[in-house]
Structures are given as structure tokens and as C-alpha cells.
Design an enzyme around this catalytic site. Sequence first.
Site, PDB file in Angstrom:
ATOM      1  N   HIS A  52     -13.171  47.553 -43.381  1.00 30.85           N
ATOM      2  CA  HIS A  52     -14.095  47.102 -42.346  1.00 30.85           C
ATOM      3  C   HIS A  52     -15.491  47.075 -42.967  1.00 30.85           C
ATOM      4  O   HIS A  52     -15.720  47.641 -44.045  1.00 30.85           O
ATOM      5  CB  HIS A  52     -14.075  48.051 -41.158  1.00 30.85           C
ATOM      6  CG  HIS A  52     -12.870  47.897 -40.291  1.00 30.85           C
ATOM      7  ND1 HIS A  52     -12.759  48.514 -39.072  1.00 30.85           N
ATOM      8  CD2 HIS A  52     -11.719  47.181 -40.458  1.00 30.85           C
ATOM      9  CE1 HIS A  52     -11.597  48.205 -38.515  1.00 30.85           C
ATOM     10  NE2 HIS A  52     -10.945  47.407 -39.344  1.00 30.85           N
ATOM     11  N   GLU A  54     -18.323  48.583 -42.341  1.00 30.10           N
ATOM     12  CA  GLU A  54     -18.970  49.865 -42.590  1.00 30.10           C
ATOM     13  C   GLU A  54     -18.313  50.591 -43.762  1.00 30.10           C
ATOM     14  O   GLU A  54     -19.001  51.231 -44.563  1.00 30.10           O
ATOM     15  CB  GLU A  54     -18.925  50.736 -41.326  1.00 30.10           C
ATOM     16  CG  GLU A  54     -19.614  50.124 -40.135  1.00 30.10           C
ATOM     17  CD  GLU A  54     -18.732  49.185 -39.304  1.00 30.10           C
ATOM     18  OE1 GLU A  54     -19.175  48.801 -38.210  1.00 30.10           O
ATOM     19  OE2 GLU A  54     -17.609  48.845 -39.736  1.00 30.10           O
ATOM     20  N   SER A  79     -20.257  47.085 -32.847  1.00 33.44           N
ATOM     21  CA  SER A  79     -19.995  48.492 -32.553  1.00 33.44           C
ATOM     22  C   SER A  79     -18.871  49.019 -33.451  1.00 33.44           C
ATOM     23  O   SER A  79     -17.779  48.446 -33.469  1.00 33.44           O
ATOM     24  CB  SER A  79     -19.609  48.633 -31.082  1.00 33.44           C
ATOM     25  OG  SER A  79     -19.400  49.976 -30.730  1.00 33.44           O
ATOM     26  N   CYS A  81     -15.721  50.803 -35.006  1.00 35.07           N
ATOM     27  CA  CYS A  81     -14.427  51.244 -34.472  1.00 35.07           C
ATOM     28  C   CYS A  81     -14.265  52.757 -34.701  1.00 35.07           C
ATOM     29  O   CYS A  81     -15.138  53.420 -35.263  1.00 35.07           O
ATOM     30  CB  CYS A  81     -13.300  50.477 -35.154  1.00 35.07           C
ATOM     31  SG  CYS A  81     -13.065  50.970 -36.889  1.00 35.07           S
ATOM     32  N   CYS A  84     -14.520  53.675 -38.543  1.00 34.04           N
ATOM     33  CA  CYS A  84     -15.875  53.593 -39.100  1.00 34.04           C
ATOM     34  C   CYS A  84     -16.815  54.602 -38.450  1.00 34.04           C
ATOM     35  O   CYS A  84     -17.681  55.169 -39.118  1.00 34.04           O
ATOM     36  CB  CYS A  84     -16.395  52.165 -38.969  1.00 34.04           C
ATOM     37  SG  CYS A  84     -15.364  50.981 -39.888  1.00 34.04           S
TER      38      CYS A  84
END
Length: 147
Positions: A52, A54, A79, A81, A84
Site C-alpha cells: 500500500h 504508506e 485514509s 487501512c 497502514c
Amino acid sequence: MTADPFLQAALDEARTGLAEGGIPIGSVLVVDGEIVGRGHNRRVQSGSAVLHAEMDCLENAGRLTAADYRRSTLYSTLSPCDMCSGAALLYEIPRVVVGENRTFQGPEDYVRSRGVRLEIIDDPGCVQLMTEFIANNPELWNEDIGE
């Protein structure tokens, strides 16, 4: 164009990911006013289960000290998950700035309950990018969020 240069850098990362055929989510890690890590969702490009935005950003930042993380800010166009958000909690990142949470909302209340300053910008560019992507790629989006 967003007013915050760090959120803009994350949005640029998201657009890079989209141009590569991936999911348009971007992230940057800032320490003492400087970007030390950049990343974008590379699950599709790398065939990865965990890259992901991040996670890619933290990986690209390399090994930092605990003190570095404790004075950092993690920016993300979307936002974060559970995974992350967990990484942010693990490294005690005190502040997370989110471009938007209309198209997806991670465990924001839990992250706040752990003392993280979570700021939602509701940036129109971030919202538009994800709204269009989800409309055009629902199967890929559902795969990314585990549905």
C-alpha cells in the site's frame, strides 16, 4: 493543486501509481519539514499483497531512528487501512494527515484513541482521483480493500 506541499507530493505519488497501471494512492513521510520517504500503492505493479502507499513510503524511507519517527508526519491521499494504520502506530508516528476519507475510511477512531493526531483535509483533488478510479475499476478497488 492542493495548498499543502506535502499533501501535494503525496498526490503526485498517487498519480504516478495510476500512470503505472496501479491504484492511485500516494504517501510521504516528513521529518523536520523534509520529505524522507515517498511511496505509492504498488500492489498491482509488484504483484504484492502489502505494498500500500504508506507501506511503500515507509520502506522507501529506509531505517530511521525511533526519535525520527516520533517527530514525523505521515501524509496519505486516502485514509490509511488497518495495516497502514498499524504501521503508523508501531513506529509511534504522532501525526497523520489524510487527503480524503469519503471513498474509504480506515480505523480513524482507533488511531485517534492511541494518541495520534489525525487530520482529514477533504482535498477535492484526492476525492476526484479516487472517485474516478473506483468508478472505472471496481474489481481492482475491491481487491485492494479486501472485499
